[in-house]
Design a protein around this motif. Sequence first.
Motif, PDB file in Angstrom:
ATOM      1  N   MET A   1       0.843  -1.195   0.000  1.00 42.85           N
ATOM      2  CA  MET A   1       0.000   0.000   0.000  1.00 42.85           C
ATOM      3  C   MET A   1       0.879   1.247   0.000  1.00 42.85           C
ATOM      4  N   ASN A   2       0.608   2.182  -0.892  1.00 40.33           N
ATOM      5  CA  ASN A   2       1.429   3.377  -0.999  1.00 40.33           C
ATOM      6  C   ASN A   2       1.222   4.299   0.192  1.00 40.33           C
ATOM      7  N   GLU A   3       2.321   4.900   0.654  1.00 37.56           N
ATOM      8  CA  GLU A   3       2.219   5.860   1.736  1.00 37.56           C
ATOM      9  C   GLU A   3       1.606   7.154   1.210  1.00 37.56           C
ATOM     10  N   PRO A   4       0.846   7.884   2.072  1.00 38.45           N
ATOM     11  CA  PRO A   4       0.291   9.164   1.617  1.00 38.45           C
ATOM     12  C   PRO A   4       1.392  10.163   1.304  1.00 38.45           C
ATOM     13  N   LEU A   5       1.139  11.032   0.337  1.00 38.48           N
ATOM     14  CA  LEU A   5       2.130  12.023  -0.052  1.00 38.48           C
ATOM     15  C   LEU A   5       2.235  13.108   1.003  1.00 38.48           C
ATOM     16  N   THR A   6       3.434  13.652   1.159  1.00 38.19           N
ATOM     17  CA  THR A   6       3.607  14.833   1.989  1.00 38.19           C
ATOM     18  C   THR A   6       2.908  16.013   1.312  1.00 38.19           C
ATOM     19  N   PRO A   7       2.603  17.093   2.046  1.00 33.27           N
ATOM     20  CA  PRO A   7       1.965  18.248   1.398  1.00 33.27           C
ATOM     21  C   PRO A   7       2.777  18.811   0.234  1.00 33.27           C
ATOM     22  N   VAL A   8       4.107  18.848   0.369  1.00 27.97           N
ATOM     23  CA  VAL A   8       4.937  19.365  -0.717  1.00 27.97           C
ATOM     24  C   VAL A   8       4.864  18.446  -1.937  1.00 27.97           C
ATOM     25  N   ALA A   9       4.968  17.133  -1.722  1.00 27.17           N
ATOM     26  CA  ALA A   9       4.859  16.196  -2.837  1.00 27.17           C
ATOM     27  C   ALA A   9       3.474  16.269  -3.467  1.00 27.17           C
ATOM     28  N   ALA A  10       2.443  16.423  -2.637  1.00 27.27           N
ATOM     29  CA  ALA A  10       1.081  16.513  -3.160  1.00 27.27           C
ATOM     30  C   ALA A  10       0.911  17.763  -4.029  1.00 27.27           C
ATOM     31  N   TYR A  11       1.553  18.869  -3.626  1.00 28.35           N
ATOM     32  CA  TYR A  11       1.483  20.097  -4.417  1.00 28.35           C
ATOM     33  C   TYR A  11       2.033  19.858  -5.821  1.00 28.35           C
ATOM     34  N   TRP A  12       3.228  19.285  -5.908  1.00 35.28           N
ATOM     35  CA  TRP A  12       3.841  19.058  -7.216  1.00 35.28           C
ATOM     36  C   TRP A  12       3.116  17.965  -7.983  1.00 35.28           C
ATOM     37  N   PRO A 144      14.643  22.603   1.737  1.00 33.98           N
ATOM     38  CA  PRO A 144      14.878  23.158   3.072  1.00 33.98           C
ATOM     39  C   PRO A 144      16.354  23.306   3.414  1.00 33.98           C
ATOM     40  N   ASP A 145      17.217  22.515   2.763  1.00 32.08           N
ATOM     41  CA  ASP A 145      18.658  22.611   3.010  1.00 32.08           C
ATOM     42  C   ASP A 145      19.395  22.471   1.681  1.00 32.08           C
ATOM     43  N   PRO A 146      19.406  23.528   0.872  1.00 32.58           N
ATOM     44  CA  PRO A 146      20.014  23.419  -0.463  1.00 32.58           C
ATOM     45  C   PRO A 146      21.512  23.153  -0.428  1.00 32.58           C
ATOM     46  N   VAL A 147      22.216  23.649   0.583  1.00 33.93           N
ATOM     47  CA  VAL A 147      23.661  23.410   0.647  1.00 33.93           C
ATOM     48  C   VAL A 147      23.947  21.936   0.891  1.00 33.93           C
ATOM     49  N   ALA A 148      23.144  21.293   1.731  1.00 34.45           N
ATOM     50  CA  ALA A 148      23.296  19.847   1.934  1.00 34.45           C
ATOM     51  C   ALA A 148      23.031  19.093   0.643  1.00 34.45           C
ATOM     52  N   GLU A 178       5.596  34.031   0.109  1.00 38.44           N
ATOM     53  CA  GLU A 178       4.630  33.151   0.749  1.00 38.44           C
ATOM     54  C   GLU A 178       4.961  31.694   0.431  1.00 38.44           C
ATOM     55  N   PRO A 179       4.846  30.793   1.426  1.00 34.03           N
ATOM     56  CA  PRO A 179       5.099  29.377   1.130  1.00 34.03           C
ATOM     57  C   PRO A 179       4.114  28.861   0.092  1.00 34.03           C
ATOM     58  N   TYR A 180       4.611  28.097  -0.861  1.00 35.40           N
ATOM     59  CA  TYR A 180       3.762  27.628  -1.943  1.00 35.40           C
ATOM     60  C   TYR A 180       2.927  26.419  -1.536  1.00 35.40           C
ATOM     61  N   ALA A 181       3.298  25.773  -0.412  1.00 38.81           N
ATOM     62  CA  ALA A 181       2.567  24.607   0.074  1.00 38.81           C
ATOM     63  C   ALA A 181       2.834  24.460   1.565  1.00 38.81           C
ATOM     64  N   PRO A 182       1.916  23.844   2.308  1.00 37.32           N
ATOM     65  CA  PRO A 182       2.204  23.562   3.716  1.00 37.32           C
ATOM     66  C   PRO A 182       3.485  22.742   3.845  1.00 37.32           C
ATOM     67  N   GLY A 183       4.346  23.144   4.747  1.00 39.15           N
ATOM     68  CA  GLY A 183       5.633  22.475   4.890  1.00 39.15           C
ATOM     69  C   GLY A 183       6.744  23.153   4.137  1.00 39.15           C
TER      70      GLY A 183
END
Length: 236
Positions: A1-12, A144-148, A178-183
């Motif tokens: 069973m697939n895990e639910p998408l995170t809000p950011v993944a759901a946005y894209w 969230p951490d582009p340098v990493a 403004e944040p484009y998605a929750p998270g």
Amino acid sequence: MNEPLTPVAAYWNAAAPAFDREPDHGLRDPAVRAAWRRRLAEWLPGAGLDGRDGGDGRDGFGGTAGLDVLDVGCGTGSLARLLAEAGHRVTGVDLAPAMVDLAREKFAAAGLTGRFLVGDASRPPTGGDRYDAVLCRHLLWTLPDPVAALREWTARLRPGGRLLLVEGRWREAGAPVEPYAPGAEGLPWAGGVPAGTLTAALRPLVRTLRVHSLASEPALWGGPVHDERYAVLAHL
């Protein structure tokens, strides 16, 4: 069973069906597609990273002409398709399953071979695989951490490999975004990243780098742009 998408993944994921309507996403306009093909051929030549081919079809890594390329944040696979058409072996990674599905469909319709994986592009799920080149376009602002992520991508390169980052700054410095998605709150490079900031973060990780301004190339974007657009090509 697939895990639910995170809000950011759901946005894209929700953005995937309309994603290719943007001229520089879908590359449906022959002029836009040709402009990206020319630029990619310049940055990632099919004859090998050092540009040598000696007429025997061998590249600078001792293999046949064409590179192993990791496309992080591949979206619907438009740039990946151009690279595959040029003879490169492409692996694409994207957080949104719908984006990956469209990339796979795009390759199948064109009779091309490529590998596409669902996963976090900042930590590509490719195991111990190493690549001749890593490509990233317009992704760093979402992380969230582009340098990493930059450290992770350079670690995936073979000796002498190339990191190609196509980026820009689409908001005035200091202007609230403004944040484009929750998270997606508090992203360090929200609204895009200036070339100076990106090169300062990247310079300790690579041997050489060069910035290519792209703001004056309307063919890449489907029309004139009035903000910062550039590519950074770095050598490990």
